[in-house]
Design an enzyme around this catalytic site. Structure first.
Site, PDB file in Angstrom:
ATOM      1  N   ARG A 120       0.808  -1.238   0.000  1.00 41.80           N
ATOM      2  CA  ARG A 120       0.000   0.000   0.000  1.00 41.80           C
ATOM      3  C   ARG A 120       0.831   1.273   0.000  1.00 41.80           C
ATOM      4  NH1 ARG A 120      -3.906  -2.415   3.850  1.00 41.80           N
ATOM      5  NH2 ARG A 120      -5.447  -3.449   2.548  1.00 41.80           N
ATOM      6  N   LYS A 142       3.259  11.334 -11.332  1.00 44.51           N
ATOM      7  CA  LYS A 142       2.466  10.463 -12.215  1.00 44.51           C
ATOM      8  C   LYS A 142       3.236   9.160 -12.376  1.00 44.51           C
ATOM      9  CE  LYS A 142      -0.375  13.379 -15.155  1.00 44.51           C
ATOM     10  NZ  LYS A 142      -0.585  13.905 -16.523  1.00 44.51           N
ATOM     11  N   GLU A 184      10.013  18.074 -25.037  1.00 43.09           N
ATOM     12  CA  GLU A 184       9.258  18.375 -23.809  1.00 43.09           C
ATOM     13  C   GLU A 184       9.701  19.721 -23.237  1.00 43.09           C
ATOM     14  OE1 GLU A 184       6.741  16.779 -22.480  1.00 43.09           O
ATOM     15  OE2 GLU A 184       6.839  14.707 -23.163  1.00 43.09           O
ATOM     16  N   LYS A 226       6.877  23.148 -13.855  1.00 43.92           N
ATOM     17  CA  LYS A 226       6.047  21.965 -13.582  1.00 43.92           C
ATOM     18  C   LYS A 226       5.600  21.944 -12.122  1.00 43.92           C
ATOM     19  CE  LYS A 226       5.140  17.227 -14.326  1.00 43.92           C
ATOM     20  NZ  LYS A 226       5.393  16.000 -15.027  1.00 43.92           N
ATOM     21  N   GLU A 236      -4.606  16.551 -11.693  1.00 44.05           N
ATOM     22  CA  GLU A 236      -5.057  16.896 -13.044  1.00 44.05           C
ATOM     23  C   GLU A 236      -6.576  17.032 -13.170  1.00 44.05           C
ATOM     24  OE1 GLU A 236      -2.596  15.267 -16.253  1.00 44.05           O
ATOM     25  OE2 GLU A 236      -4.414  15.126 -17.445  1.00 44.05           O
ATOM     26  N   ARG A 240      -3.322  21.205 -14.835  1.00 46.67           N
ATOM     27  CA  ARG A 240      -2.218  20.266 -15.095  1.00 46.67           C
ATOM     28  C   ARG A 240      -2.326  19.674 -16.503  1.00 46.67           C
ATOM     29  NH1 ARG A 240       0.711  15.755 -11.238  1.00 46.67           N
ATOM     30  NH2 ARG A 240       2.122  15.024 -12.860  1.00 46.67           N
ATOM     31  N   ASN A 244      -0.076  18.496 -21.153  1.00 45.15           N
ATOM     32  CA  ASN A 244      -0.341  17.502 -22.194  1.00 45.15           C
ATOM     33  C   ASN A 244      -0.314  18.081 -23.598  1.00 45.15           C
ATOM     34  OD1 ASN A 244      -1.232  14.658 -21.637  1.00 45.15           O
ATOM     35  ND2 ASN A 244      -2.113  15.752 -19.914  1.00 45.15           N
ATOM     36  N   HIS A 247       0.372  15.915 -26.540  1.00 48.80           N
ATOM     37  CA  HIS A 247       0.410  14.517 -26.090  1.00 48.80           C
ATOM     38  C   HIS A 247      -0.811  13.691 -26.505  1.00 48.80           C
ATOM     39  CE1 HIS A 247       3.779  15.950 -23.812  1.00 48.80           C
ATOM     40  NE2 HIS A 247       4.018  14.759 -23.309  1.00 48.80           N
ATOM     41  N   HIS A 251       0.518  10.446 -27.986  1.00 49.57           N
ATOM     42  CA  HIS A 251       0.267   9.120 -27.402  1.00 49.57           C
ATOM     43  C   HIS A 251      -0.448   8.217 -28.413  1.00 49.57           C
ATOM     44  CE1 HIS A 251       0.537  10.553 -22.916  1.00 49.57           C
ATOM     45  NE2 HIS A 251       1.704  10.360 -23.452  1.00 49.57           N
ATOM     46  N   HIS A 264       9.255   9.158 -27.817  1.00 50.56           N
ATOM     47  CA  HIS A 264       8.114   9.899 -27.260  1.00 50.56           C
ATOM     48  C   HIS A 264       8.194  11.372 -27.679  1.00 50.56           C
ATOM     49  CE1 HIS A 264       5.067  11.174 -24.404  1.00 50.56           C
ATOM     50  NE2 HIS A 264       5.921  12.025 -23.857  1.00 50.56           N
TER      51      HIS A 264
HETATM   52  N1  GLY Z   1       3.724  14.700 -18.081  1.00 50.02           N
HETATM   53  C1  GLY Z   1       2.593  15.486 -17.778  1.00 50.02           C
HETATM   54  C2  GLY Z   1       2.278  15.552 -16.325  1.00 50.02           C
HETATM   55  O1  GLY Z   1       3.067  15.107 -15.502  1.00 50.02           O
HETATM   56  O2  GLY Z   1       1.242  16.043 -15.955  1.00 50.02           O
END
Ligand code: GLY
Length: 366
Positions: A120, A142, A184, A226, A236, A240, A244, A247, A251, A264
């Site tokens: 956990r 993330k 990025e 960030k 998010e 946040r 993206n 992305h 993706h 990527h």
């Molecule tokens: N890579 C995008 C984020 O961490 O929100």
């Protein structure tokens, strides 16, 4: 010079420490933040013979246990996660142990998710070794693995206790991976910092040549940007999602290619261009801004068009199908991050599939 950035999240605040030779100080950092707690290193197998791994383990102490994970996106799978859990159990790892993850985004995402769920949740420290993971994936908690349905669809928000960015680890990073991280980096300028984008237009080549001063400055700018966003919106629910930019397209391309053929960052680079072009089509963004971004990507050798990624024809309907599996999609309606210009990103949540389809057909898809 070492730079320290705070990520201020209510109960989960932590520091990002950026500099050269950070790994050399790992023993004192461990004592400072974790006292005499046991540690285990999870590392990318391709770093087996690297001086960073050797130095990390030597400094942390000979008794430090290590687990290697094969390189590549394939390791972000349920199978690899299960192997990792088994290795943690067989090494008798309990909640008092601190996990150090050494590698790029794949290792950080997989190990972070293992840390989030093993017993956990146990503490972990990110030690990212690629430009991409240093400015993006190691910060913000993330953690994820991929599903057959798409990238990062199984995961958790689980913040690390510390992020240690040792710029020297980039010394051996191949040009293609530097470029992947660079896409990025540009993203941060395009979202909300036009001055940073202008700085990159002048200094981008120094970043790719691994100039230490330029790297330290730019990595700190990205991590600060960030951290600020993550501090406001850890899970998010709103802003946040701006991170993206490019992305939702990117993706989908990665999923369609089965994570082969391009990085990527290359997928994101084409995704960013599509976001700018679609914004222009919707009359949100001036064509001069579209051209300025495209010129910069071309100068730095990042792809700008779908045909730069795929040699075969890509079907608009396949891309739209993959885009619908994006985590931002609600009620089958795709959400995109679009722009009102360089440094002015916004969330656009009323994307019309019909318009997107026409747009794709006008931009090299069939
Ligand atoms: N890579 C995008 C984020 O961490 O929100």
């Amino acid at each position: 010079m070492t730079k320290i950035i705070n990520v201020n999240i209510k109960k989960n605040s932590y520091k990002i420490i950026i500099g050269s030779n950070i790994i050399d100080d790992i023993d004192s950092l461990h004592k400072k933040y974790f006292g005499h707690r046991a540690k285990i290193v999870i590392f990318d197998k391709k770093l087996s013979k690297s001086i960073y791994l050797k130095s990390l383990v030597t400094k942390l102490g000979k008794e430090t246990k290590c687990i290697s994970v094969p390189s590549g996106e394939k390791s972000k799978s349920l199978n690899s996660l299960n192997n990792l859990y088994n290795k943690l159990f067989s090494n008798n790892i309990d909640r008092s142990t601190v996990i150090y993850t050494l590698g790029g985004g794949v290792i950080g995402d997989l190990s972070g998710f293992a840390a989030a769920t093993y017993m956990r949740g146990i503490d972990y420290v990110q030690v990212p070794t690629t430009l991409l993971s240093q400015i993006d994936s190691s910060v913000g908690g993330k953690t994820a693995i991929n599903s057959a349905y798409g990238k990062n669809l199984i995961g958790a928000f689980y913040q690390p206790k510390l992020v240690l960015i040792d710029i020297n680890t980039l010394n051996s990073l191949p040009k293609k991976q530097m470029l992947s991280g660079y896409a990025e980096m540009v993203k941060y300028g395009l979202i909300n910092d036009v001055n940073f984008f202008s700085w990159l237009e002048k200094n981008g080549e120094s970043i790719l040549k691994k100039d230490k001063k330029a790297l330290e400055y730019a990595i700190a700018i990205c991590c600060k940007a960030k951290s600020k966003i993550v501090a406001q919106d850890e899970k998010e629910k709103g802003i946040r999602a701006l991170l993206n930019l490019g992305h939702t397209f990117g993706h989908a391309f990665e999923k369609i290619s089965n994570f082969k053929y391009f990085t990527h960052g290359e997928a994101v680079s084409v995704g960013i261009m599509l976001a700018f072009k679609f914004s222009n089509e919707l009359k949100c963004c001036h064509i001069n801004d579209v051209n300025r971004v495209s010129m910069h990507f071309k100068k730095i050798s990042l792809p700008t068009h779908i045909t730069d990624l795929f040699q075969k024809n890509i079907k608009s309907k396949d891309v739209i199908k993959a885009m619908k599996l994006d985590k931002k999609t609600v009620d089958n309606i795709i959400k995109l991050i679009l722009v009102k210009g360089i440094g002015k990103a916004f969330i656009y949540d009323t994307v019309e599939e019909r318009k997107l389809n026409i747009f794709f057909k006008n931009n090299g898809f069939i």
